[in-house]
Design a protein around this motif. Structure first.
Motif, mmCIF file in Angstrom:
data_model
loop_
_atom_site.group_PDB
_atom_site.id
_atom_site.type_symbol
_atom_site.label_atom_id
_atom_site.label_comp_id
_atom_site.label_asym_id
_atom_site.label_seq_id
_atom_site.Cartn_x
_atom_site.Cartn_y
_atom_site.Cartn_z
ATOM 1 N N ALA A 1 73.261 -18.715 -35.287
ATOM 2 C CA ALA A 1 74.287 -17.783 -34.830
ATOM 3 C C ALA A 1 74.785 -16.904 -35.975
ATOM 4 N N GLU A 2 74.939 -17.513 -37.158
ATOM 5 C CA GLU A 2 75.423 -16.757 -38.319
ATOM 6 C C GLU A 2 74.378 -15.737 -38.775
ATOM 7 N N LEU A 3 73.131 -16.132 -38.781
ATOM 8 C CA LEU A 3 72.067 -15.205 -39.172
ATOM 9 C C LEU A 3 71.953 -14.048 -38.188
ATOM 10 N N TYR A 4 72.097 -14.341 -36.910
ATOM 11 C CA TYR A 4 71.990 -13.280 -35.907
ATOM 12 C C TYR A 4 73.199 -12.349 -35.954
ATOM 13 N N LYS A 5 74.378 -12.915 -36.188
ATOM 14 C CA LYS A 5 75.603 -12.114 -36.209
ATOM 15 C C LYS A 5 75.552 -11.064 -37.317
ATOM 16 N N TYR A 6 75.039 -11.447 -38.484
ATOM 17 C CA TYR A 6 74.988 -10.521 -39.621
ATOM 18 C C TYR A 6 73.543 -10.092 -39.909
ATOM 19 N N ARG A 7 72.751 -9.934 -38.865
ATOM 20 C CA ARG A 7 71.332 -9.596 -39.030
ATOM 21 C C ARG A 7 71.135 -8.244 -39.719
ATOM 22 N N ASN A 8 72.015 -7.279 -39.442
ATOM 23 C CA ASN A 8 71.882 -5.967 -40.088
ATOM 24 C C ASN A 8 72.115 -6.065 -41.597
ATOM 25 N N LEU A 9 73.064 -6.907 -41.992
ATOM 26 C CA LEU A 9 73.346 -7.104 -43.412
ATOM 27 C C LEU A 9 72.156 -7.772 -44.098
ATOM 28 N N PHE A 10 71.637 -8.849 -43.507
ATOM 29 C CA PHE A 10 70.511 -9.555 -44.119
ATOM 30 C C PHE A 10 69.271 -8.663 -44.179
ATOM 31 N N SER A 11 69.066 -7.848 -43.135
ATOM 32 C CA SER A 11 67.919 -6.942 -43.128
ATOM 33 C C SER A 11 68.024 -5.909 -44.242
ATOM 34 N N ALA A 12 69.213 -5.357 -44.430
ATOM 35 C CA ALA A 12 69.406 -4.365 -45.491
ATOM 36 C C ALA A 12 69.222 -4.973 -46.870
ATOM 37 N N LEU A 13 69.748 -6.178 -47.078
ATOM 38 C CA LEU A 13 69.602 -6.841 -48.378
ATOM 39 C C LEU A 13 68.148 -7.201 -48.656
ATOM 40 N N PHE A 14 67.417 -7.588 -47.610
ATOM 41 C CA PHE A 14 66.007 -7.938 -47.808
ATOM 42 C C PHE A 14 65.177 -6.695 -48.144
ATOM 43 N N ASP A 15 65.462 -5.576 -47.481
ATOM 44 C CA ASP A 15 64.721 -4.351 -47.763
ATOM 45 C C ASP A 15 64.950 -3.871 -49.196
ATOM 46 N N LYS A 16 66.148 -4.133 -49.744
ATOM 47 C CA LYS A 16 66.490 -3.684 -51.103
ATOM 48 C C LYS A 16 66.478 -4.844 -52.096
ATOM 49 N N ARG A 17 65.663 -5.858 -51.816
ATOM 50 C CA ARG A 17 65.682 -7.073 -52.650
ATOM 51 C C ARG A 17 65.190 -6.821 -54.067
ATOM 52 N N MET A 18 64.455 -5.723 -54.290
ATOM 53 C CA MET A 18 63.945 -5.423 -55.620
ATOM 54 C C MET A 18 64.926 -4.616 -56.462
ATOM 55 N N PHE A 19 66.088 -4.293 -55.903
ATOM 56 C CA PHE A 19 67.066 -3.470 -56.608
ATOM 57 C C PHE A 19 68.406 -4.205 -56.676
ATOM 58 N N SER A 20 69.233 -3.771 -57.632
ATOM 59 C CA SER A 20 70.598 -4.311 -57.718
ATOM 60 C C SER A 20 71.470 -3.564 -56.704
ATOM 61 N N ILE A 21 72.254 -4.318 -55.925
ATOM 62 C CA ILE A 21 73.047 -3.741 -54.842
ATOM 63 C C ILE A 21 74.521 -4.016 -55.113
ATOM 64 N N GLN A 22 75.324 -2.977 -55.077
ATOM 65 C CA GLN A 22 76.760 -3.116 -55.229
ATOM 66 C C GLN A 22 77.394 -3.510 -53.890
ATOM 67 N N GLU A 23 78.474 -4.273 -53.952
ATOM 68 C CA GLU A 23 79.126 -4.758 -52.730
ATOM 69 C C GLU A 23 79.593 -3.612 -51.842
ATOM 70 N N GLU A 24 80.093 -2.529 -52.467
ATOM 71 C CA GLU A 24 80.630 -1.439 -51.643
ATOM 72 C C GLU A 24 79.543 -0.773 -50.803
ATOM 73 N N MET A 25 78.267 -0.969 -51.197
ATOM 74 C CA MET A 25 77.180 -0.364 -50.420
ATOM 75 C C MET A 25 76.961 -1.083 -49.093
ATOM 76 N N VAL A 26 77.302 -2.368 -49.009
ATOM 77 C CA VAL A 26 77.055 -3.139 -47.792
ATOM 78 C C VAL A 26 78.324 -3.441 -47.013
ATOM 79 N N LEU A 27 79.475 -3.024 -47.542
ATOM 80 C CA LEU A 27 80.735 -3.293 -46.835
ATOM 81 C C LEU A 27 80.775 -2.699 -45.429
ATOM 82 N N PRO A 28 80.214 -1.494 -45.187
ATOM 83 C CA PRO A 28 80.217 -0.977 -43.799
ATOM 84 C C PRO A 28 79.499 -1.885 -42.807
ATOM 85 N N LEU A 29 78.576 -2.718 -43.295
ATOM 86 C CA LEU A 29 77.834 -3.608 -42.396
ATOM 87 C C LEU A 29 78.639 -4.833 -41.989
#
Length: 409
Positions: A12-40
């Motif tokens: 349930a937790e993985l499905y609820k935040y699936r957009n967040l996990f998908s975005a983090l996985f797509d950018k796994r080779m780069f450093s990601i700032q928290e403010e970039m994913v806050l809208p998700l």
């Protein structure tokens, strides 16, 4: 550290935040700032803190990423992992040996079945990991040579890939020796275990052939790099001599260039002549030339059309093969109810139309290939004339096995 008590809660937790996990996985080779994913997460930092507390995310100094276990899980199932996991195969092999020892020493049937389930699990794991490792090795080899621009780094990476290939080949051969020499796997009575072993042996055999091709490719790439480095060094040497004005006095470079009649390595230049439309309308000769070219092109297109030739007499003769008229699925269903091997069944089956021995042998091969998952391939063989064939039996259902057992009693 918080943890999930139920697997449903994790899903349930993985499905609820699936957009967040998908975005983090797509950018796994780069450093990601928290403010970039806050809208998700609706700009709610507490949600990120909660996910980090459950070890689904990793936060450090304003940067965020997927937990390493979750990332490896996604990479494995999406088959995008760039790492060769040789130790995973060795670990599964060690677990197989341990559970095999427990199985042989255990007297209780239910516990023996538990150890057998674990053995099957690790055998399937070796099969999957081996296929993925070979695919990753091939991909890393091509990508390293084609994308890395630094020759020294390219050579070092290819050498590392070769070492990984050698390590993978070693552990694959270790698994093959266990399956071939161990009496437990040679005399396994469990039908499912036999099928798993058969598929694993095929995978290991194919992987060895692929590793040989990869080794040849790596050697070829390394040789090309060595030659390229030598050429670059010579060019740099010539440039140094030219810059110091030693090229003419200390070398015969200019004399060699004068006698060289090879074509220059220049990009071909295309020339396009644009005719004025006004001139085409006013000059009658140009109009005639255009019409003449048009007629030639039209005639060429007519010549290119395929014209059907005369139908030969052989086309009207029936040349249908008997295999094409036989319902293989129906034949398989009949075989599943028989208590005999596949070759004997095919050779003795009464077909509506008489067929030759060679056609029956082809039917045997087609059935064995098409319905492999539903048959049991044993290590035993028999001979038919000069032909040696494997003894293949149908997989018995629980009802059939009970009936056969009662008949034996």
């Amino acid at each position: 550290m918080a943890k999930f008590d139920k697997i449903e809660t994790l899903f349930a937790e993985l499905y609820k935040y699936r957009n967040l996990f998908s975005a983090l996985f797509d950018k796994r080779m780069f450093s990601i700032q928290e403010e970039m994913v806050l809208p998700l997460v609706d700009h709610d930092t507490e949600k990120l803190e909660r996910l980090a507390a459950f070890d689904l995310l990793f936060r450090n100094q304003g940067q965020i990423s997927l937990d390493s276990r979750l990332q490896e899980f996604f990479e494995e199932f999406l088959e995008v992992d760039e790492t060769v996991h040789v130790l995973y195969i060795q670990e599964n092999l060690n677990q197989i040996k341990k559970n095999q020892s427990y199985y042989l020493k255990e007297n209780q049937a239910n516990k023996r079945d538990q150890y057998l389930v674990k053995i099957k699990k690790h055998l399937r794991g070796i099969n999957q990991i081996t296929l993925q490792n070979v695919k990753t090795l091939r991909s890393n080899t091509d990508e390293t040579y084609k994308t890395e621009t630094n020759f020294e780094i390219k050579k070092e990476k290819l050498t590392d890939v070769r070492n990984q290939r050698d390590a993978l080949e070693g552990v694959i051969k270790a698994v093959e020796r266990v399956l071939q020499d161990d009496l437990f796997f040679k005399t396994a009575a469990d039908a499912e275990l036999q099928l798993i072993i058969h598929r694993l042996r095929r995978t290991l055999n194919d992987s060895i052939h692929n590793l040989i091709e990869i080794q040849q490719q790596i050697i070829e790439y390394l040789n090309l790099i060595e030659k390229r480095v030598q050429v670059v060094e010579k060019v740099l040497r010539l440039k140094m001599l030219r810059d110091k004005h030693y090229l003419k006095e200390q070398t015969n470079f200019y004399r060699m260039v004068e006698t060289n009649r090879d074509l220059p390595l220049k990009k071909s230049e295309g020339f396009r002549t644009r005719l004025s439309i006004q001139d085409l309308l006013n000059e009658e000769e140009k109009q005639k030339l255009i019409l003449k070219v048009r007629n030639k092109l039209k005639n060429q297109k007519l010549l290119e059309q395929n014209i059907a030739g005369e139908i030969s007499d052989e086309a009207f003769s029936s040349q249908e093969k008997i295999e094409d008229t036989i319902n293989l699925h129906a034949l398989k269903r009949i075989f599943m109810g028989k208590n005999q091997d596949l070759f004997s069944f095919v050779m003795n089956h009464q077909f509506p139309k008489e067929i030759s021995t060679s056609q029956r042998i082809r039917l045997y091969c087609r059935l064995a290939s098409l319905f492999e998952a539903e048959f049991v391939f044993t290590d035993e063989t028999d001979k038919f004339g000069n032909l040696e064939y494997a003894l293949i039996y149908p997989v018995l259902t629980s009802k059939q096995a009970a009936t056969q057992s009662s008949q034996n009693l």
